[in-house]
Design an enzyme around this catalytic site. Structure first.
Site, PDB file in Angstrom:
ATOM      1  N   SER A 165      -8.762  72.798  44.309  1.00 35.87           N
ATOM      2  CA  SER A 165      -7.662  71.932  44.719  1.00 35.87           C
ATOM      3  C   SER A 165      -8.162  70.905  45.726  1.00 35.87           C
ATOM      4  O   SER A 165      -8.770  71.254  46.734  1.00 35.87           O
ATOM      5  CB  SER A 165      -6.542  72.760  45.345  1.00 35.87           C
ATOM      6  OG  SER A 165      -5.924  73.564  44.381  1.00 35.87           O
TER       7      SER A 165
ATOM      8  N   ASP B 163       0.261  64.805  44.398  1.00 37.20           N
ATOM      9  CA  ASP B 163      -0.234  65.919  45.209  1.00 37.20           C
ATOM     10  C   ASP B 163      -1.424  65.481  46.070  1.00 37.20           C
ATOM     11  O   ASP B 163      -2.581  65.723  45.735  1.00 37.20           O
ATOM     12  CB  ASP B 163      -0.628  67.074  44.281  1.00 37.20           C
ATOM     13  CG  ASP B 163      -0.746  68.397  45.005  1.00 37.20           C
ATOM     14  OD1 ASP B 163      -0.839  68.388  46.246  1.00 37.20           O
ATOM     15  OD2 ASP B 163      -0.748  69.444  44.337  1.00 37.20           O
TER      16      ASP B 163
ATOM     17  N   HIS C 195      -0.686  70.250  48.705  1.00 36.06           N
ATOM     18  CA  HIS C 195      -0.538  71.697  48.892  1.00 36.06           C
ATOM     19  C   HIS C 195      -1.674  72.291  49.716  1.00 36.06           C
ATOM     20  O   HIS C 195      -1.535  73.382  50.262  1.00 36.06           O
ATOM     21  CB  HIS C 195      -0.353  72.411  47.544  1.00 36.06           C
ATOM     22  CG  HIS C 195      -1.577  72.516  46.680  1.00 36.06           C
ATOM     23  ND1 HIS C 195      -1.845  71.646  45.651  1.00 36.06           N
ATOM     24  CD2 HIS C 195      -2.582  73.423  46.671  1.00 36.06           C
ATOM     25  CE1 HIS C 195      -2.953  72.016  45.042  1.00 36.06           C
ATOM     26  NE2 HIS C 195      -3.430  73.085  45.651  1.00 36.06           N
TER      27      HIS C 195
END
Length: 704
Positions: free
Chosen positions: A640, A219, A83
């Site tokens: 992240s 991810d 992402h």
């Protein structure tokens, strides 16, 4: 307005600290914190965190100003989340070459894809310059203070550039402005996409599973840093650039982890407000409510059009992902605020501080917060704050029409000869391949309508008079009229600044009205916000002074931080969930794709995840192919892509999410329920190997 609030050490409840909560700066890491890390399983010397040539800080990067990444090879290979690479993957995708849907692997350096406006930053040095800053800003107003700090930033940047022209300095406030640190960075702006799995795996579970545990999302995405071939230093994109020869990189481990094992994240957490007052939390809750209300409308429109064809899906996939992420975050945060009675807890703690202030022998000028005044100030700012939130959510970079209209009102660059003003003009390049006209019109009309319904009349832009008088309140007809009559949506059309009719162009008028309405909000807020910040600063200072024997850490402000904890199970739905997920669990979800399309995965993924033997990627202790795992590390947005290290400083995963029960942790960290969700690095390598057949990358990474 920046709010960088002072934090105490990690708290079991408000005011009771425990050292393994916290987002700690590394250059001045408290020895108490380091000793606790060692007691819990960290095995490297203190200097291996920040100061040694192969320090962990040297392999962790700020990824494009919104995420974190980690260098994993001597040739500048960088792991981050899928992402985090989403925008780049999306921009490279077309209907013919749909890398978002089908994935991508560059089989050679020549095939690695450049990315405009992306970068990684290495933190080279950090130091405390509080005394210097305070001597310059003392007694100055907020605007003047910011101007002084900007000037000092330029001075310090000029100084480091004399030694190395590729360096620059930022100055950030820590501890609510009680301290200021100068950080030296080196930016590399030639960053190329190397590998990504299909979105079905990189975003597996979609919004259904977002912020949830258990998870099976793989991810990750892979980029490479490119450098000047002669200096190995930063360079703008050029075909002549070569892979960056990393000074240090993270060793990648195949050994895995067990429950209660030490875990450390190092990254760039964005913003926390854990010592925000109860009044500030109430305002934050109201902001979340507004955000959810507006994005409900926006996401429904995007979803409708994206389902119609692949071109529109690709055009808006990135915008949808960003918008939906914080939509769900806002829902979850408000649920947590209410369920734990956080505002009430804060009020009780503030009462304790007030009681302590009455008896403590301290500098009242510095610490004596006026809670009644703070309550009044927030109440005074509430309406304007709501209007400002609605304005940004409704109009700022929301549609192509609003973007073009506002860019004119704010003063985009003129084209034409500088010595002939009569021939100067505005013009928009043809970017029609990036947006859908019908979607843009419907969303523009919906945002105007919703703004009118939720904002007091005195804050509405002048364009609403036209909507009501000329179009009888029909926003769709108004937007159609703007598109038909205005030149701003006609790509290549020239709007000459000296032509009398430019001021009557409906698109120009719309932009002027929207921008004027925004500018009208600021005067009613600025002085109040400055007073709020002053009282919040005293409140935070009082908290730290009252509990001065505890170690302290500053709120997150997108500077490098360390957090540590353990691989740790969590209770979900009344039972312990397990600290990892398995290949079997994703296969079971894949079988539910007919009921939930976000559980879809390609047949090849069914086959790969149903393997009888996962070889070296299978955990030796459990005998399972472990996909994702959870720790009680302290993270937030910006983390992240943060590397998750074991006690030996080896990479075992990439942090990509928090759990539903952690969504209030930007305000209060709950050590019982808050979890960091990471993708197991063995899952990453498995798909690189068995799906991507990325032999050259696996050899380069050399996981052991």
């Amino acid at each position: 307005m920046r709010k960088i609030l002072l934090l105490l050490a990690a708290a079991m409840t408000i005011g009771h600290a425990k050292a393994d909560e916290g987002m700690w700066t590394m250059y001045d890491l408290d020895s108490t914190v380091y000793n606790m890390m060692v007691a819990e399983g960290f095995q490297l010397p203190y200097e291996n965190l920040y100061s040694s040539p192969n320090a962990i800080k040297n392999c962790v990067v700020n990824f494009s100003g919104y995420c974190t990444g980690v260098v994993v090879s001597p040739n500048g290979l960088v792991f981050t989340n899928h992402h985090c690479g989403f925008s780049a993957i999306n921009k490279h995708s077309t209907v013919e070459h749909d890398y978002m849907r089908n994935g991508f692997y560059a089989k050679s350096y020549a095939e690695e894809l450049p990315n405009e406006n992306m970068f990684v930053s290495f933190m080279k040095e950090q130091k405390d310059i509080t005394a210097r800053v305070e001597s310059l800003i003392q007694g100055k107003g907020m605007a003047e203070q910011e101007s002084i700090i900007d000037s000092l930033t330029n001075v310090l940047t000029d100084s480091v550039k004399q030694k190395d022209k590729t360096l620059h300095v930022t100055i950030d406030a820590f501890y609510e402005g009680n301290k200021y640190y100068a950080t030296t960075y080196q930016d590399f702006r030639d960053l190329r996409l190397v590998f990504t799995v299909p979105k079905s795996m990189g975003k597996y579970g979609g919004e259904t599973d977002n912020w949830m545990w258990p998870r099976q999302t793989c991810d990750f995405s892979v980029f490479r840093i490119y450098a000047d071939p002669e200096t190995n230093g930063p360079a703008e994109y050029s075909e002549k650039n070569v892979p960056y020869h990393s000074q240090s990189w993270a060793p990648v481990s195949l050994e895995g982890y067990k429950e209660n094992d030490f875990s450390m994240t190092v990254g760039y957490p964005g913003t926390t407000n854990r010592y925000l007052s109860s009044y500030g939390i109430k305002q934050m809750r109201d902001e979340n409510t507004s955000r959810v209300q507006i994005r409900d409308i926006k996401l429904a429109i995007l979803r409708k059009y994206m389902a119609q064809n692949d071109q529109t899906r690709i055009q808006y996939e990135d915008a949808f992902a960003h918008s939906s992420n914080y939509w769900k975050n806002s829902i979850g945060m408000n649920k947590c605020i209410d369920s734990i009675g956080l505002i009430r807890q804060k009020q009780e703690y503030e009462a304790r501080i007030a009681q302590w202030l009455d008896t403590a022998r301290i500098d009242k000028q510095r610490y004596a917060v006026d809670l009644a005044a703070l309550d009044s100030l927030y109440a005074k700012s509430s309406v304007a704050n709501k209007v400002q939130n609605y304005w940004f959510e409704s109009f700022w970079r929301n549609t192509e029409l609003f973007t073009r209209a506002l860019s004119l009102a704010r003063g985009v660059k003129l084209q034409g000869p500088e010595d002939k003003p009569e021939k100067q003009y505005y013009v928009f390049e043809d970017n029609s391949s990036k947006w859908n006209a019908d979607l843009d019109k419907e969303l523009s009309a919906a945002m105007l309508r919703n703004y009118c319904e939720n904002v007091p009349e005195n804050y509405r832009p002048e364009c609403y008079a036209t909507v009501m008088e000329k179009f009888k309140g029909d926003y769709t007809k108004y937007i159609e009229w703007v598109w038909k009559k205005s030149k701003i949506m006609k790509s290549g059309a020239k709007l000459y600044v000296n032509k009398k009719n430019i001021a009557k162009d409906p698109g120009v008028m719309l932009g002027v009205d929207l921008w004027a309405s925004y500018l009208s909000i600021a005067p009613s807020m600025l002085s109040t916000l400055e007073k709020i910040e002053g009282q919040e600063k005293k409140l935070c200072a009082a908290k730290v002074r009252m509990e001065q024997d505890l170690p302290h850490y500053s709120d997150a402000n997108f500077t490098m931080r360390l957090s540590y904890g353990q691989v740790r199970d969590v209770e979900v739905g009344g039972r312990m969930s397990g600290y990892y997920t398995t290949a079997e669990s994703i296969v079971e979800k894949m079988k539910q794709a007919d009921k939930n399309e976000e559980y879809f995965a390609e047949p090849v993924m069914h086959e790969l995840m149903s393997a009888k033997d996962f070889g070296k990627y299978q955990d030796k202790t459990t005998g399972k192919m472990q996909l994702c795992f959870i720790t009680n590390n302290d993270i937030t947005g910006g983390n992240s892509g943060s590397p998750m290290f074991d006690g030996k400083g080896r990479l075992i995963g990439l942090a990509f999410d928090g759990n539903w029960d952690s969504l209030a942790s930007d305000i209060l960290f709950d050590k019982v329920l808050a979890r960091c969700i990471g993708v197991d690095i063995r899952y990453v390598l498995y798909l690189m190997d068995k799906w991507g057949h990325a032999d050259r990358l696996l050899k380069e990474i050399d996981a052991k």
